[in-house]
Design a protein around this motif. Structure first.
Motif, PDB file in Angstrom:
ATOM      1  N   LYS A  72      -2.492   7.402  -6.122  1.00 33.50           N
ATOM      2  CA  LYS A  72      -3.331   8.232  -5.262  1.00 33.50           C
ATOM      3  C   LYS A  72      -3.534   9.642  -5.820  1.00 33.50           C
ATOM      4  O   LYS A  72      -4.603  10.230  -5.664  1.00 33.50           O
ATOM      5  CB  LYS A  72      -2.698   8.306  -3.862  1.00 33.50           C
ATOM      6  CG  LYS A  72      -3.584   8.992  -2.864  1.00 33.50           C
ATOM      7  CD  LYS A  72      -3.030   8.846  -1.450  1.00 33.50           C
ATOM      8  CE  LYS A  72      -3.799   9.752  -0.513  1.00 33.50           C
ATOM      9  NZ  LYS A  72      -4.575   9.030   0.473  1.00 33.50           N
ATOM     10  N   TRP A 131      10.034   2.501  -3.316  1.00 34.91           N
ATOM     11  CA  TRP A 131       9.194   1.350  -2.984  1.00 34.91           C
ATOM     12  C   TRP A 131       7.704   1.651  -3.049  1.00 34.91           C
ATOM     13  O   TRP A 131       6.890   0.771  -3.257  1.00 34.91           O
ATOM     14  CB  TRP A 131       9.574   0.785  -1.611  1.00 34.91           C
ATOM     15  CG  TRP A 131       9.383   1.732  -0.458  1.00 34.91           C
ATOM     16  CD1 TRP A 131      10.220   2.730  -0.083  1.00 34.91           C
ATOM     17  CD2 TRP A 131       8.296   1.763   0.467  1.00 34.91           C
ATOM     18  NE1 TRP A 131       9.730   3.385   1.005  1.00 34.91           N
ATOM     19  CE2 TRP A 131       8.556   2.821   1.377  1.00 34.91           C
ATOM     20  CE3 TRP A 131       7.138   1.008   0.630  1.00 34.91           C
ATOM     21  CZ2 TRP A 131       7.700   3.129   2.425  1.00 34.91           C
ATOM     22  CZ3 TRP A 131       6.282   1.332   1.674  1.00 34.91           C
ATOM     23  CH2 TRP A 131       6.563   2.376   2.558  1.00 34.91           C
ATOM     24  N   ARG A 132       7.316   2.921  -2.850  1.00 32.28           N
ATOM     25  CA  ARG A 132       5.889   3.203  -2.848  1.00 32.28           C
ATOM     26  C   ARG A 132       5.498   4.261  -3.876  1.00 32.28           C
ATOM     27  O   ARG A 132       4.422   4.853  -3.805  1.00 32.28           O
ATOM     28  CB  ARG A 132       5.422   3.619  -1.450  1.00 32.28           C
ATOM     29  CG  ARG A 132       6.165   4.818  -0.869  1.00 32.28           C
ATOM     30  CD  ARG A 132       5.669   5.074   0.532  1.00 32.28           C
ATOM     31  NE  ARG A 132       6.318   6.209   1.143  1.00 32.28           N
ATOM     32  CZ  ARG A 132       5.682   7.092   1.898  1.00 32.28           C
ATOM     33  NH1 ARG A 132       4.408   6.963   2.124  1.00 32.28           N
ATOM     34  NH2 ARG A 132       6.334   8.081   2.458  1.00 32.28           N
ATOM     35  N   VAL A 147       0.952  12.123   4.197  1.00 34.36           N
ATOM     36  CA  VAL A 147       0.431  11.787   2.870  1.00 34.36           C
ATOM     37  C   VAL A 147      -1.003  12.274   2.707  1.00 34.36           C
ATOM     38  O   VAL A 147      -1.430  12.643   1.627  1.00 34.36           O
ATOM     39  CB  VAL A 147       0.547  10.277   2.630  1.00 34.36           C
ATOM     40  CG1 VAL A 147      -0.089   9.885   1.318  1.00 34.36           C
ATOM     41  CG2 VAL A 147       2.007   9.892   2.631  1.00 34.36           C
ATOM     42  N   SER A 151       0.865  -1.174   0.000  1.00 32.15           N
ATOM     43  CA  SER A 151       0.000   0.000   0.000  1.00 32.15           C
ATOM     44  C   SER A 151       0.894   1.213   0.000  1.00 32.15           C
ATOM     45  O   SER A 151       2.112   1.114  -0.135  1.00 32.15           O
ATOM     46  CB  SER A 151      -0.884   0.005   1.238  1.00 32.15           C
ATOM     47  OG  SER A 151      -0.082   0.274   2.374  1.00 32.15           O
ATOM     48  N   LEU A 152       0.265   2.358   0.184  1.00 37.44           N
ATOM     49  CA  LEU A 152       1.018   3.598   0.244  1.00 37.44           C
ATOM     50  C   LEU A 152       1.996   3.603   1.413  1.00 37.44           C
ATOM     51  O   LEU A 152       2.965   4.337   1.423  1.00 37.44           O
ATOM     52  CB  LEU A 152       0.016   4.740   0.415  1.00 37.44           C
ATOM     53  CG  LEU A 152       0.444   6.122   0.008  1.00 37.44           C
ATOM     54  CD1 LEU A 152       0.977   6.104  -1.406  1.00 37.44           C
ATOM     55  CD2 LEU A 152      -0.733   7.072   0.117  1.00 37.44           C
ATOM     56  N   SER A 153       1.749   2.766   2.389  1.00 40.28           N
ATOM     57  CA  SER A 153       2.573   2.864   3.585  1.00 40.28           C
ATOM     58  C   SER A 153       3.161   1.537   4.040  1.00 40.28           C
ATOM     59  O   SER A 153       3.623   1.438   5.159  1.00 40.28           O
ATOM     60  CB  SER A 153       1.743   3.480   4.718  1.00 40.28           C
ATOM     61  OG  SER A 153       0.602   2.686   4.934  1.00 40.28           O
ATOM     62  N   SER A 154       3.143   0.529   3.177  1.00 40.92           N
ATOM     63  CA  SER A 154       3.796  -0.701   3.629  1.00 40.92           C
ATOM     64  C   SER A 154       4.325  -1.517   2.464  1.00 40.92           C
ATOM     65  O   SER A 154       3.854  -1.424   1.337  1.00 40.92           O
ATOM     66  CB  SER A 154       2.846  -1.537   4.484  1.00 40.92           C
ATOM     67  OG  SER A 154       1.855  -2.133   3.679  1.00 40.92           O
ATOM     68  N   SER A 160       2.243   3.527  -5.617  1.00 48.60           N
ATOM     69  CA  SER A 160       1.059   3.789  -4.799  1.00 48.60           C
ATOM     70  C   SER A 160       0.798   5.281  -4.682  1.00 48.60           C
ATOM     71  O   SER A 160      -0.354   5.731  -4.705  1.00 48.60           O
ATOM     72  CB  SER A 160       1.244   3.206  -3.399  1.00 48.60           C
ATOM     73  OG  SER A 160       1.706   1.886  -3.467  1.00 48.60           O
ATOM     74  N   VAL A 161       1.880   6.064  -4.530  1.00 56.41           N
ATOM     75  CA  VAL A 161       1.720   7.509  -4.416  1.00 56.41           C
ATOM     76  C   VAL A 161       1.097   8.056  -5.689  1.00 56.41           C
ATOM     77  O   VAL A 161       0.137   8.839  -5.650  1.00 56.41           O
ATOM     78  CB  VAL A 161       3.084   8.188  -4.137  1.00 56.41           C
ATOM     79  CG1 VAL A 161       2.960   9.704  -4.226  1.00 56.41           C
ATOM     80  CG2 VAL A 161       3.607   7.787  -2.768  1.00 56.41           C
TER      81      VAL A 161
END
Lengths: 697, 185
Positions: free
Chosen positions: B126, B118-119, B101, A314-317, B122-123
């Motif tokens: 969003k 790594w993200r 965020v 996810s955005l945080s894991s 996902s960012v």
């Protein structure tokens, strides 16, 4: 090309120095000027035309400090990054030699194919307090401790960076990361497309070559294969002859990387090697002169495989799953060993609220070995399976945004020798301004017993019958006879422990200058020792063998500091200065014997200059100094040395580089280290040179 | 008073010499065209917004400052604070830590540091439909749906632009700027 305007004021040396001093202060002006307001398209176009230089050393990324990507300048640990550029310009031909670039690390060549490498003390061929990883795969040998550096290599141009952490890294990496962690990180295969050939030779580097080819395998999948071979000549022995330690190694390997847009990264890499090396050692014998020099050939081979799967949840894991397999075979006259390691690891990272960045994970390792009996060492039982289970958690806590960060972590491990071992650490990083940062750390780490500690019996020396020091002569009622003595493992073992207190200060006044200082105080307990009262005897016709039993009765404290200054006075000139100081006090009960004392120099320093004479010609110098080792007025003492390497490289075309490198130029030969066990006499490192061609296509 | 003059002038002359020397030397650096990567990125950051058009709802004409969010790269956030005093298109920069965020909706510009690789996906997922200029040096950032990606090519720092991502975000990229990109999507 010589830059427009020519070189500044080379007429007077003093003037030149003054200019350099001035430049340090002026460069920030250039910086603020660069970020000028309101722009035109031409200005943007111009930005694309300037040469982009790497920023200062501390701006580079590291992943070994926190098992995540962070800037070296934001790591609350004594970390130094050896970059690809450093490796290329140092002229070294193997990974282990490149480690000389880092502060606080003592790299000493024992003979042509053996190195002693450690950080912050306790050096030796079997230096057991430094944990070494290659792309996350641990290469620390579970048999005798330490790393067989002769077989840890790969084409140097495929290395992205080497992260060198001095001080404990055990709360993340686990046992044996007592005095440091070294992580050798190769480039992703998306950065190694195309071919690269390197070939060369000289008086000592008698012929070496490497080949790499990388291709795009799919939409977001890249791969490469490589092969490397080296053939290295013999060093000189103490008496002026050849040490007969010439060696050769060949290796090959591959790496495949896949990244997808959703944050999934898959990495698969593997390799195989084989090497042959000449060696000599002194074997204690019961007849005069009580030591026989054995000359023989050693052989070693092995393979390894590692797979890693990273996925953003996810955005945080995100999580990471990694598995590796190591297999090593090594035949030396005194021991034959075969080791297999299977390691599985799971890691999960998540952001919790605004302030917490949590990393936790668990691991399992199976170590399987088999030993053949050599001439002066035996291991009982000859084969064993050992298991290791681990659990770690680490939390980065932002106490004040971008200013104060606290890192708390611990690793709990269970090993088959000493059971549970806890290795916690606490680190605090304070960044009051962008130019200054200060960090503090307290950590506990352990060095867990290996197979030698528990089960190895080895001869180390012999007493003549008439030698007054012969213990038999101090005992009445026993006729005079030779005594062979050695050491043996014990089942009553404890882990060696350290509590380390560290602090560091980093100063980056601007992008051309960085100063990195670390101070440490280490308190060691339960260090390995042998008790002179606790013998096991073996009676033979005409002589006696006596083995001292292993204990954990030593304590020690050490303190020291390391300083690394990196400065780019001119766009085409960079300087790197490194200094380290180390002081160790060993507290040994009168009956305890240690073989690990004073094996690191008190002071080391080096100065490296990398100068681009033109865009296609490099001129590099590297001056190195090390204090004596085995300091006390001992017959084992090895003098300090000062030496110089130099490299001149020319790129007639973009993808072709020719270079000539001279190493250890200041003396015809010098000694660096005396092997702590079995080494017969001092081997000297000769002056050497080589020519090299590197072609990329 | 008059007696002071020669001394003052000498001092002045010396100072001017030093400044001249300084300018001359940074001129050497400039002529050689060397700049460190961080400075270059900042320079781009300061200049690019001029060639991007935000929807009026997201950036009313009377907006005094761009909100520049920096995700991950803490040092960059610190440098960016220096950038805060700079101006682009008569607007200054208001640099915000993107760590929170939830607040990303307020950003005009979002810089994603490479520690956040790594993200990044996902960012981007969003924020892709928000009027936010996303910028990063993460490999394949533009391909993944970021708007501007810094790429290093033979020792030069250039950029790629994803025009369709910009379109999705409701941003208009000046066509001349797009021509300067080494690659557009």
């Amino acid at each position: 090309m010589i830059p427009a305007g020519g070189f500044p004021g080379f007429g007077g040396f003093a003037r030149c120095l003054a200019l350099i001093a001035l430049l340090i202060w002026l460069q920030p002006i250039a910086l603020s000027h660069a970020a000028a307001p309101d722009a035109s398209l031409e200005e943007i176009q111009q930005l694309g035309e300037v040469h982009a230089n790497r920023s200062d050393r501390l701006a580079g990324n590291v992943t070994s400090v926190g098992k995540k990507t962070q800037r070296a300048s934001e790591a609350a640990a004594a970390v130094f990054v050896i970059t690809q550029d450093d490796i290329r310009r140092s002229g070294v031909t193997s990974i282990v030699e490149a480690l000389r670039l880092a502060p606080g690390v003592h790299v000493a060549r024992v003979d042509a194919s053996h190195w002693a490498v450690s950080a912050r003390g306790s050096n030796g061929v079997f230096a057991n307090k430094l944990l070494v990883l290659m792309d996350g795969r641990e290469v620390y040998a579970s048999s005798f401790g330490g790393v067989y550096w002769d077989v840890q290599d790969q084409p140097l141009e495929d290395i992205d960076r080497i992260e060198v952490i001095r001080g404990p890294g055990a709360s993340l990496w686990g046992a044996n990361a007592v005095n440091g962690v070294i992580n050798i990180i190769s480039k992703s295969s998306r950065d190694t497309l195309g071919g690269s050939v390197r070939a060369g030779g000289g008086n000592l580097e008698q012929g070496f070559g490497s080949f790499r080819y990388g291709v795009k395998l799919g939409d977001q999948t890249y791969g490469r294969v490589y092969a490397k071979g080296v053939n290295r000549g013999a060093f000189d022995d103490h008496a002026g002859g050849s040490a007969r330690d010439a060696w050769s190694m060949t290796q090959s390997g591959f790496r495949v990387d896949h990244d997808n847009d959703a944050g999934r990264t898959l990495t698969l890499l593997g390799g195989a090697y084989q090497s042959q090396f000449g060696l000599q050692f002194g074997q204690p014998v019961p007849t005069a002169p009580y030591s026989a020099i054995i000359r023989d050939q050693g052989r070693s081979s092995g393979f390894n495989l590692l797979g890693r799967w990273r996925e953003a949840l996810s955005l945080s894991s995100e999580f990471t799953v990694q598995a590796f397999l190591n297999h090593d075979y090594r035949r030396e006259p005194f021991a034959v060993q075969e080791r297999t390691t299977l390691d599985l690891e799971f890691q999960h990272r998540f952001l919790l609220g605004d302030r917490h960045d949590v990393n936790w994970g668990m691991g399992y390792r199976l170590l399987r070995d088999a030993f053949g009996t050599g001439t002066l060492a035996s291991i009982e039982p000859a084969s064993a399976n050992k298991q290791l289970a681990s659990l770690f958690v680490q939390d980065d806590i932002g106490l004040i945004d971008n200013e104060l960060k606290l890192t708390l972590g611990a690793k709990l491990q269970h090993n088959d020798y000493t059971g549970f071992e806890g290795q916690p650490s606490g680190r605090l990083l304070w960044t009051p301004t962008q130019q200054h940062s200060v960090w503090l750390a307290v950590s506990r780490a352990v060095r867990t017993p290996n197979r030698a500690d528990c089960c190895l019996r080895t001869l180390r020396g012999a007493f003549a019958p008439d030698d007054p020091a012969n213990p038999i002569n101090q005992t009445t009622g026993i006729p005079k006879m030779p005594l062979l003595w050695g050491a043996q493992g014990s089942s009553n073992l404890s882990a060696e422990r350290v509590i380390a207190y560290e602090m560091g200060y980093r100063f980056t006044p601007h992008n051309q200058l960085s100063v990195d200082l670390a101070l440490f105080y280490n308190r060691y307990t339960a260090l390995r020792s042998w008790d002179v009262r606790d013998f096991t005897y073996q009676f033979h016709p005409g002589y006696i063998e006596a083995y001292l039993n292993r204990r954990n009765s030593l304590k020690a404290s050490s303190w020291g500091s390391e300083l690394a200054v990196s400065w780019k006075p001119l766009p085409f000139w960079s300087l790197d200065a490194v200094y380290s100081y180390l002081n160790i006090n060993l507290e040994a009960p009168p009956t305890a014997l240690s073989f690990d004392n004073n094996t690191s120099p008190r002071q080391q320093a080096s100065l490296r200059s990398a100068f681009n004479l033109t865009d296609s010609v490099d001129l590099d110098f590297w001056l190195r100094y090390a204090d004596p080792v085995w300091r006390p007025a001992s017959s084992l003492r090895v003098d300090g040395y000062l030496t110089l390497d130099t490299r001149l490289a020319w790129r007639p075309f973009d993808r072709l580089e020719l270079s000539v490198v001279g190493q250890n130029l200041l003396e015809p030969k010098h000694a660096e280290f005396r092997q702590e066990v079995l080494g017969p006499s001092l081997v000297l490192v000769p002056r050497s040179y080589y020519l090299q061609l590197n072609w990329q296509f | 008073m008059k007696a002071d003059w020669p001394v003052k002038r000498l001092r002045e002359r010396r100072m001017r010499l030093a400044v001249l020397l300084a300018v001359g030397l940074s001129g050497v650096a400039g002529a050689n065209g060397d700049m460190d990567v961080e400075t270059l990125k900042l320079s781009y950051l300061a200049k690019l917004p001029k060639f991007i058009e935000w929807p009026a709802a997201a950036l009313p004409a009377d907006t005094q400052a761009f909100t520049l969010c920096v995700l991950g790269d803490e040092s960059l956030a610190a440098i960016a604070r220096q950038l805060g005093q700079q101006q682009a298109q008569q607007r200054s920069f208001n640099v915000v830590d993107g760590k929170r965020v939830g607040n990303l909706g307020k950003c005009h510009i979002l810089y994603v540091g490479n520690s956040e690789e790594w993200r990044a996906g996902s960012v981007l997922a969003k924020v892709q439909r928000s009027p936010i200029l996303t910028i990063s040096d993460i490999h394949d950032f533009a391909k993944q749906g970021g708007i501007v990606e810094f790429v290093e090519q033979d020792r030069h720092l250039k950029f790629e632009i994803n025009l369709s991502a910009a379109g999705k975000a409701g941003l208009r990229v000046n066509s001349k700027l797009a021509e300067l990109a080494v690659k557009t999507y």
